[in-house]
Write an enzyme that holds these catalytic residues in place. Sequence first.
Site, short mmCIF file in Angstrom:
data_model
loop_
_atom_site.label_atom_id
_atom_site.label_comp_id
_atom_site.label_asym_id
_atom_site.label_seq_id
_atom_site.Cartn_x
_atom_site.Cartn_y
_atom_site.Cartn_z
N MET A 1 67.29 -139.37 -59.94
CA MET A 1 67.62 -140.05 -58.77
C MET A 1 66.77 -141.38 -58.46
O MET A 1 67.09 -141.87 -57.34
CB MET A 1 67.66 -139.14 -57.72
CG MET A 1 68.72 -138.07 -57.92
SD MET A 1 69.34 -137.20 -56.27
CE MET A 1 67.73 -136.80 -55.51
N GLY A 2 66.15 -141.49 -59.75
CA GLY A 2 65.24 -143.09 -59.44
C GLY A 2 64.10 -142.77 -58.69
O GLY A 2 63.64 -141.56 -58.71
N HIS B 1 59.14 -138.22 -64.50
CA HIS B 1 60.39 -138.62 -65.19
C HIS B 1 60.30 -139.40 -66.36
O HIS B 1 60.90 -139.06 -67.45
CB HIS B 1 60.92 -139.76 -64.26
CG HIS B 1 61.33 -139.55 -62.90
ND1 HIS B 1 60.87 -140.03 -61.80
CD2 HIS B 1 62.47 -138.60 -62.57
CE1 HIS B 1 61.40 -139.43 -60.74
NE2 HIS B 1 62.33 -138.45 -61.07
N ASP C 1 61.86 -128.62 -60.75
CA ASP C 1 62.79 -128.20 -59.88
C ASP C 1 63.14 -126.77 -60.68
O ASP C 1 64.30 -126.97 -61.30
CB ASP C 1 63.77 -129.10 -59.97
CG ASP C 1 63.32 -130.54 -59.13
OD1 ASP C 1 63.48 -130.45 -58.06
OD2 ASP C 1 62.89 -131.45 -59.72
N GLN D 1 66.48 -125.38 -59.92
CA GLN D 1 67.63 -126.31 -60.33
C GLN D 1 68.03 -126.14 -62.02
O GLN D 1 69.05 -126.14 -62.54
CB GLN D 1 67.26 -127.71 -60.06
CG GLN D 1 68.07 -128.62 -60.75
CD GLN D 1 67.85 -130.13 -60.05
OE1 GLN D 1 68.29 -130.47 -58.81
NE2 GLN D 1 66.91 -130.66 -60.71
N ARG E 1 59.84 -137.92 -53.38
CA ARG E 1 59.42 -138.01 -52.19
C ARG E 1 57.89 -138.37 -51.72
O ARG E 1 57.65 -138.55 -50.55
CB ARG E 1 59.94 -136.64 -51.48
CG ARG E 1 61.42 -136.44 -51.54
CD ARG E 1 62.09 -135.20 -50.93
NE ARG E 1 63.38 -135.21 -50.64
CZ ARG E 1 64.33 -134.77 -51.87
NH1 ARG E 1 63.67 -134.29 -52.99
NH2 ARG E 1 65.52 -134.84 -51.48
#
Length: 299
Positions: A30-31, A37, A151, A154, A188
């Site tokens: 999600m950038g 990442h 995650d 997820q 976040r």
Amino acid sequence: MILIKTIPQLQEQLARFRGKRSSIGFVPTMGALHQGHISLINKCKETNAVCVCSIFVNPTQFNNPADFEKYPITIEKDIDLLEAADCDILFLPAVAEMYPPDDVKEHYNLGYLETILEGKYRPGHFQGVCQIVDKLLAAVTPDHLFLGQKDYQQCMVITKMIELKGHKTTPIICPTIREKDGLAMSSRNLRLNEQERITALAISKALFYIKENACTGSLEAIRQHAEQLLTNAGYKVDYVAIADAATLQPVENRDAKQQMVALVAAFLNEVRLIDNMVVNSEWSIVNSETFAPSKEMAS
Ligand code: AMP
């Protein structure tokens, strides 16, 4: 790096690579990219001829509209980081590309997994995750899909969706990358002020506490103490759980052979952070086999 915004253009480009029998690896994001990442991009590059990264802030997975509105966007820096990491294709679709007006939202039978932990506290979140990852996998059809252990649940949900939908891709789970002081890297974290950034550390401290003490004493007492550490630091805790690493069923009584994971979700003022740590000291990185959906999860 080639920047592509539509599915037909992406598929046209990928067909060229596929013509050369090149293996394709895919990193959906999600950038607001960080080194967590980029570790996925690096892993993807190690094992695939072509690395595709997507950046798409997926509206359907946000159960809280304010969280969606405030999600950090740093696209120019993201492009620089991806270029430096030698990513081959950046897929950057608009919302209408992924959810056209005639889109019929699919429902995924995730069973037990959707009723616990993140599923319980973020109703609808995993349906949204499955909707977008299903569409992205259909568009990219990668040989390998790179996901972060950060995650944890997820990873399990996406593995189950891949099985449900019969996607021919292998999920590769990569370890959580942390800041030097132990805080798990997260987009976040950009929303934390200076004081919150210091307080944020209590999450990884609580997880390290569980990891160090899980071999002695009552698991419930250890779990409660970790929760207290977070509350004392100023967090509003959604959950602190010690669970079976393969099923996420809560573990109450220790079994030396059982692989366990400790998971936390908590709010620091407006910002909700999650983190997890595999507890058994003999193995620190979960592998894709851990996530093979078991019979209990399949209900
Ligand atoms: P996101 O952009 O937060 O949706 O994350 C995209 C992918 O990066 C997901 O597979 C995440 O699990 C993974 N990821 C996020 N943070 C980290 C981290 N600190 N270490 C490793 N992987 C991560």
